[in-house]
Design an enzyme around this catalytic site. Structure first.
Site, PDB file in Angstrom:
ATOM      1  N   ALA A  23       0.790  -1.071   0.146  1.00  0.00           N
ATOM      2  CA  ALA A  23       0.137   0.016   0.078  1.00  0.00           C
ATOM      3  C   ALA A  23       0.677   1.253  -0.079  1.00  0.00           C
ATOM      4  O   ALA A  23       0.315   2.175  -0.148  1.00  0.00           O
ATOM      5  CB  ALA A  23      -0.947  -0.043   1.236  1.00  0.00           C
ATOM      6  N   LYS A  24       2.190   1.024   0.026  1.00  0.00           N
ATOM      7  CA  LYS A  24       3.024   2.496   0.157  1.00  0.00           C
ATOM      8  C   LYS A  24       2.931   3.034  -1.286  1.00  0.00           C
ATOM      9  O   LYS A  24       2.868   2.241  -2.303  1.00  0.00           O
ATOM     10  CB  LYS A  24       4.409   1.824   0.430  1.00  0.00           C
ATOM     11  CG  LYS A  24       4.389   1.387   1.849  1.00  0.00           C
ATOM     12  CD  LYS A  24       4.205   2.635   3.182  1.00  0.00           C
ATOM     13  CE  LYS A  24       4.270   1.906   4.445  1.00  0.00           C
ATOM     14  NZ  LYS A  24       3.271   1.671   5.121  1.00  0.00           N
ATOM     15  N   PRO A  25       3.642   4.208  -1.350  1.00  0.00           N
ATOM     16  CA  PRO A  25       3.656   4.801  -2.577  1.00  0.00           C
ATOM     17  C   PRO A  25       4.361   3.995  -3.797  1.00  0.00           C
ATOM     18  O   PRO A  25       4.119   3.859  -4.911  1.00  0.00           O
ATOM     19  CB  PRO A  25       4.157   6.169  -2.468  1.00  0.00           C
ATOM     20  CG  PRO A  25       3.695   6.514  -0.964  1.00  0.00           C
ATOM     21  CD  PRO A  25       3.690   5.426  -0.491  1.00  0.00           C
TER      22      PRO A  25
END
Ligand SMILES: Cc1ncc(COP(=O)(O)O)c(C=O)c1O
Length: 376
Positions: free
Chosen positions: A194-196
């Protein structure tokens, strides 16, 4: 307009864009078979170091391992104080406590959600009075915006502290034209999906300019290895990034800047369209954000969240329970006077859907629902 539930983060949209390239990249790893420390790992480390403008990138198995490896390499242990926010993901303070050292909880600022240098200054004597040795600051770049490193540095210098930038949420952002990775004495990030910049499993990285520190981290990453992993010169962990994840990340790097621009466009549309009673997040002067989260402040947060849920609009509360209020962390020192900003934010924050593929009609649906929920 459809009322079907929306995803909070639409990873499938990115998958549609990059699917064939990622499948081919994974296929190449299956062919060459170097699943551990294969050529993609070295290539990714070189690319990430160049991107951040830092001499060395050491990839590893998660953002948590990245933090842990840095603290191990710096010899953090019992009797040491490490200053960190309570308004963060558990990993930030957990690694300190796991090594037998003491996290000392510091308040954050309401405008950027990041560690408050004034609160930090007040916390240092508390640690000393408790018989602890102040060693380091973990500055978290919450929701994608770097902490105020310019304000933290003089405090660190005055007290002989080093700064670890927990950039799990901010890789790709910048401060005074320096990219995340180059901020602080050493920086870590996470490639949680879910991180950039996320992979398809767990992953993380550490950034340093220091050759000797790089060598120690390489050793810790493989059980404290010396000339090989059967010569053990210090304690270490199984901290490697899988080759498969490196292959995925190399493909995602090809569109990373474009995705950051798209995230910023989404943030701009939110800021322009939100009701006036909601405090939109600000990016402070000299900084950029990668918008890992788009987090607003509002008074009737829980009612608004429920109303949005009823319309199929998912939201999240980061963080409902700050660390100093949770059982494993309650015994650790905190700044005198408590953490009033942290406590207030925990009551008022709400993160709206944010990802690079949030199109205009979908975002209008979200904004209309927010207006209705706030007016209700
Ligand atoms: C601020 C912060 N630090 C550390 C971590 C840990 O990263 P990982 O989940 O890759 O271990 C995260 C991940 O959620 C995070 O948000």
């Amino acid at each position: 307009m459809s009322s079907a539930p929306l995803p909070f983060i639409d990873l499938k949209a990115q998958r549609r864009r990059l699917g064939p390239q990622i499948e081919a990249a994974i296929g190449r790893v299956l062919e060459h078979g170097a699943f551990i420390m294969g050529p993609e790992v070295r290539e990714l480390e070189a690319q990430l170091a160049a991107y951040a403008g830092v001499k060395h990138c050491i990839s590893c198995a998660s953002g948590t391992d990245a933090l842990m490896m840095v603290l191990m390499a710096k010899g953090i242990g019992p009797g040491d104080a490490v200053f960190c926010p309570s308004f963060t993901f558990a990993a930030t303070a957990e690694v300190v406590a796991l090594l037998g050292a003491s996290p000392v909880f510091v308040d954050v600022r309401e405008d950027d959600f990041n560690i408050d240098p004034q609160s930090l200054a007040a916390a240092i004597p508390v640690a000393e009075a408790a018989g602890l040795t102040p060693r380091a600051i973990i500055a978290v770049d919450l929701f994608g915006q770097p902490a105020d490193y310019r304000a933290l540095q003089p405090l660190a210098d005055a007290h002989g502290l080093w700064i670890l930038a927990d950039a799990a949420q901010s890789f790709g952002a910048s401060y005074d034209n320096r990219r995340v990775g180059a901020l602080g004495d050493v920086a870590t990030t996470s490639f949680f999906p879910a991180k950039p910049l996320g992979c398809y499993g767990d992953g993380g990285a550490i950034f340093t300019h220091d050759d000797d520190f790089r060598d120690v981290l390489h050793s810790i990453r493989v059980h404290g290895q010396g000339r090989d992993k059967y010569e053990n010169v210090r304690l270490g962990i199984t901290g490697r990034l899988d080759t498969m994840q490196a292959a995925v990340l190399l493909q995602k790097m090809t569109i990373f800047d474009d995705e950051i621009a798209a995230r910023n466009a989404v943030a701009d549309r939110y800021a322009a369209g939100l009701p006036k009673s909601i405090a939109a997040p600000a990016v402070l002067a000299g900084r950029t954000s990668v918008w890992a989260q788009y987090t607003v402040l509002l008074d009737n947060r829980d009612a608004v969240q429920q109303a949005l849920q009823a319309e199929g609009i998912p939201t999240m509360i980061y963080y409902l329970r700050p660390l100093h209020t949770q059982p494993p962390y309650a015994r650790f020192p905190q700044v005198p006077g408590g953490l009033p900003v942290t406590d207030r934010l925990a009551q008022r924050v709400l993160s709206l859907p944010m990802h690079p593929y949030l199109d205009v009609p979908t975002q209008e649906r979200i904004l209309e629902a927010v207006h209705r929920a706030v007016a209700a």
